[in-house]
Scaffold this motif. Structure first.
Motif, PDB file in Angstrom:
ATOM      1  N   ASP A   1       0.786  -1.794   0.143  1.00 50.61           N
ATOM      2  CA  ASP A   1      -0.382  -0.213  -0.171  1.00 50.61           C
ATOM      3  C   ASP A   1       1.027   1.507   0.312  1.00 50.61           C
ATOM      4  O   ASP A   1       0.623   2.482   0.207  1.00 50.61           O
ATOM      5  N   ARG A   9     -10.931   5.811   5.769  1.00 50.31           N
ATOM      6  CA  ARG A   9     -11.092   4.551   4.980  1.00 50.31           C
ATOM      7  C   ARG A   9     -12.406   3.628   5.717  1.00 50.31           C
ATOM      8  O   ARG A   9     -12.959   2.068   5.021  1.00 50.31           O
ATOM      9  N   TYR A  33      -7.581   4.831 -11.231  1.00 48.05           N
ATOM     10  CA  TYR A  33      -8.827   4.270 -11.388  1.00 48.05           C
ATOM     11  C   TYR A  33      -9.779   3.873  -9.729  1.00 48.05           C
ATOM     12  O   TYR A  33      -8.935   3.599  -8.168  1.00 48.05           O
ATOM     13  N   TYR A  35     -12.478   1.847  -8.353  1.00 47.51           N
ATOM     14  CA  TYR A  35     -13.210   0.282  -8.623  1.00 47.51           C
ATOM     15  C   TYR A  35     -14.320  -0.262  -7.200  1.00 47.51           C
ATOM     16  O   TYR A  35     -13.836   0.240  -6.355  1.00 47.51           O
ATOM     17  N   GLN A  37     -15.446  -3.543  -4.643  1.00 44.74           N
ATOM     18  CA  GLN A  37     -15.584  -5.085  -4.878  1.00 44.74           C
ATOM     19  C   GLN A  37     -17.150  -5.158  -3.551  1.00 44.74           C
ATOM     20  O   GLN A  37     -17.335  -4.438  -2.786  1.00 44.74           O
ATOM     21  N   GLY A  42     -17.130  -9.844  -7.407  1.00 44.43           N
ATOM     22  CA  GLY A  42     -14.953  -9.452  -7.474  1.00 44.43           C
ATOM     23  C   GLY A  42     -15.397  -8.180  -7.903  1.00 44.43           C
ATOM     24  O   GLY A  42     -15.814  -7.114  -6.959  1.00 44.43           O
ATOM     25  N   LEU A  43     -14.305  -7.773  -8.397  1.00 42.41           N
ATOM     26  CA  LEU A  43     -13.679  -6.357  -8.286  1.00 42.41           C
ATOM     27  C   LEU A  43     -14.330  -5.379  -9.847  1.00 42.41           C
ATOM     28  O   LEU A  43     -13.895  -6.489 -11.208  1.00 42.41           O
ATOM     29  N   ARG A  44     -15.308  -4.597 -10.059  1.00 44.20           N
ATOM     30  CA  ARG A  44     -15.165  -4.103 -10.948  1.00 44.20           C
ATOM     31  C   ARG A  44     -15.127  -2.072 -11.223  1.00 44.20           C
ATOM     32  O   ARG A  44     -15.287  -1.629  -9.944  1.00 44.20           O
ATOM     33  N   LEU A  45     -14.719  -2.378 -12.785  1.00 49.12           N
ATOM     34  CA  LEU A  45     -13.991  -0.914 -12.646  1.00 49.12           C
ATOM     35  C   LEU A  45     -15.207  -0.103 -12.504  1.00 49.12           C
ATOM     36  O   LEU A  45     -16.278   0.634 -13.389  1.00 49.12           O
ATOM     37  N   TYR A  48     -12.124   5.632 -14.448  1.00 53.43           N
ATOM     38  CA  TYR A  48     -10.054   5.427 -14.410  1.00 53.43           C
ATOM     39  C   TYR A  48      -9.824   7.023 -14.718  1.00 53.43           C
ATOM     40  O   TYR A  48     -10.725   7.561 -15.479  1.00 53.43           O
ATOM     41  N   PHE A  90     -12.294   0.473  -4.539  1.00 52.50           N
ATOM     42  CA  PHE A  90     -10.403   0.802  -3.721  1.00 52.50           C
ATOM     43  C   PHE A  90      -9.939   1.391  -4.826  1.00 52.50           C
ATOM     44  O   PHE A  90     -10.467   0.904  -5.943  1.00 52.50           O
ATOM     45  N   GLN A 100      -1.593  -2.802 -11.881  1.00 54.65           N
ATOM     46  CA  GLN A 100      -1.799  -1.812 -10.492  1.00 54.65           C
ATOM     47  C   GLN A 100      -1.148  -2.064  -9.459  1.00 54.65           C
ATOM     48  O   GLN A 100      -1.122  -3.653  -9.275  1.00 54.65           O
ATOM     49  N   PHE A 102      -2.659  -1.289  -5.378  1.00 53.87           N
ATOM     50  CA  PHE A 102      -3.835  -0.910  -4.655  1.00 53.87           C
ATOM     51  C   PHE A 102      -3.932  -0.121  -3.443  1.00 53.87           C
ATOM     52  O   PHE A 102      -3.304  -0.447  -2.932  1.00 53.87           O
ATOM     53  N   GLY A 103      -4.698   0.771  -2.987  1.00 51.28           N
ATOM     54  CA  GLY A 103      -5.022   1.197  -2.052  1.00 51.28           C
ATOM     55  C   GLY A 103      -5.077   0.287  -0.747  1.00 51.28           C
ATOM     56  O   GLY A 103      -6.005  -0.997  -1.316  1.00 51.28           O
ATOM     57  N   PRO A 104      -5.763   0.693   0.609  1.00 48.27           N
ATOM     58  CA  PRO A 104      -6.204   0.313   1.462  1.00 48.27           C
ATOM     59  C   PRO A 104      -7.369  -0.617   1.550  1.00 48.27           C
ATOM     60  O   PRO A 104      -7.971  -0.950   1.939  1.00 48.27           O
TER      61      PRO A 104
ATOM     62  N   TYR B  35      -3.007 -11.284  -9.146  1.00 48.48           N
ATOM     63  CA  TYR B  35      -3.433 -11.150  -7.737  1.00 48.48           C
ATOM     64  C   TYR B  35      -3.485 -11.229  -7.345  1.00 48.48           C
ATOM     65  O   TYR B  35      -4.380 -12.325  -7.045  1.00 48.48           O
ATOM     66  N   LEU B  43      -5.774  -5.430  -3.352  1.00 50.19           N
ATOM     67  CA  LEU B  43      -4.686  -6.697  -4.233  1.00 50.19           C
ATOM     68  C   LEU B  43      -3.377  -6.066  -4.316  1.00 50.19           C
ATOM     69  O   LEU B  43      -2.756  -4.879  -4.122  1.00 50.19           O
ATOM     70  N   GLN B 103     -13.598 -13.474 -10.520  1.00 50.84           N
ATOM     71  CA  GLN B 103     -14.136 -13.416  -9.314  1.00 50.84           C
ATOM     72  C   GLN B 103     -13.489 -13.986  -8.573  1.00 50.84           C
ATOM     73  O   GLN B 103     -13.787 -13.974  -6.597  1.00 50.84           O
TER      74      GLN B 103
END
Lengths: 111, 111
Positions: A1, A9, A33, A35, A37, A42-45, A48, A90, A100, A102-104, B35, B43, B103
């Protein structure tokens, strides 16, 4: 991170209120970006950015807007929060658009 | 829409065993990435394999890519309890700079 922070947070807000999440990076990366979750998705954008003031929509952009006035900051705004926007958000950054970082995460609850 | 789909969704093994996770995708890609996400964290990028590569290693990780079958596998050898996490594959978007995540596979390594 390291090099990427998100604030707040954790946040609990009421339906209909505006909410802004902030992503801050110290890496001088070009791409940023947002996202969300959610279990089962899952993870969706969401949105960006490929440069200052250059942004584009992702897969789930409805109800969200973004702004990037400086390289280091990328803001995500929920204009009028809804319960369906309860999620973990995220931020991620990328130098060349490949790996990529990612942040926390920000846990947002809309009641 | 999710491009990558991981299989299995969940995997439980004993410490010391190998763990294999698979990812399938739908359209042509420039690269595929894996990831890891520990519970409650963002991630972390593990490895990137380009479309002209068939296999890549990084420490205890081995990734294969079969573009004819549109599939990839991630092998973790001699697993440890610390490998317990969710693992996601991600493929690049044809527009560049964006990733599409699957996912995930939830891996549990029991001591």
């Amino acid at each position: 991170d390291a090099g990427i922070t998100q604030s707040p947070r954790h946040k609990v807000t009421e339906t209909g209120t505006p909410v802004t999440l902030r992503c801050h990076q110290t890496e001088n990366h070009r791409y940023m970006y947002w996202y969300r979750q959610d279990p089962g998705h899952g993870l969706r954008l969401i949105h960006y950015s490929y440069g200052v003031k250059d942004t584009d929509k992702g897969e789930v952009s409805d109800g969200y807007s973004v702004s990037r006035s400086k390289t280091e900051d990328f803001l995500l705004t929920l204009e009028s929060a809804t319960s369906s926007q309860t999620s973990v958000y995220f931020c991620a950054i990328s130098d060349r658009g490949y790996e990529q970082y990612f942040g926390p995460g920000t846990r947002l609850t809309v009641t | 829409s999710q491009q990558g789909e991981e299989d299995p969704q969940a995997l439980s093994i004993q410490e010391g065993e190998n763990a294999t996770m698979n990812c399938s995708y739908k359209t042509s890609i420039n690269n595929l990435q894996w990831y890891r996400q520990n519970s409650g964290r963002g991630l972390v990028h593990l490895i990137l394999i380009r479309s002209n590569e068939r296999e890549k290693h990084s420490g205890r990780l081995r990734v294969t890519l079969d573009t004819s079958k549109k599939s990839s596998s991630l092998l973790i050898t001699a697993s440890r309890a610390a490998d317990t996490a969710s693992y996601f594959c991600a493929t690049d978007d044809s527009q560049g700079g964006k990733l599409i995540f699957g996912q995930g596979t939830e891996l549990s390594v029991k001591p």
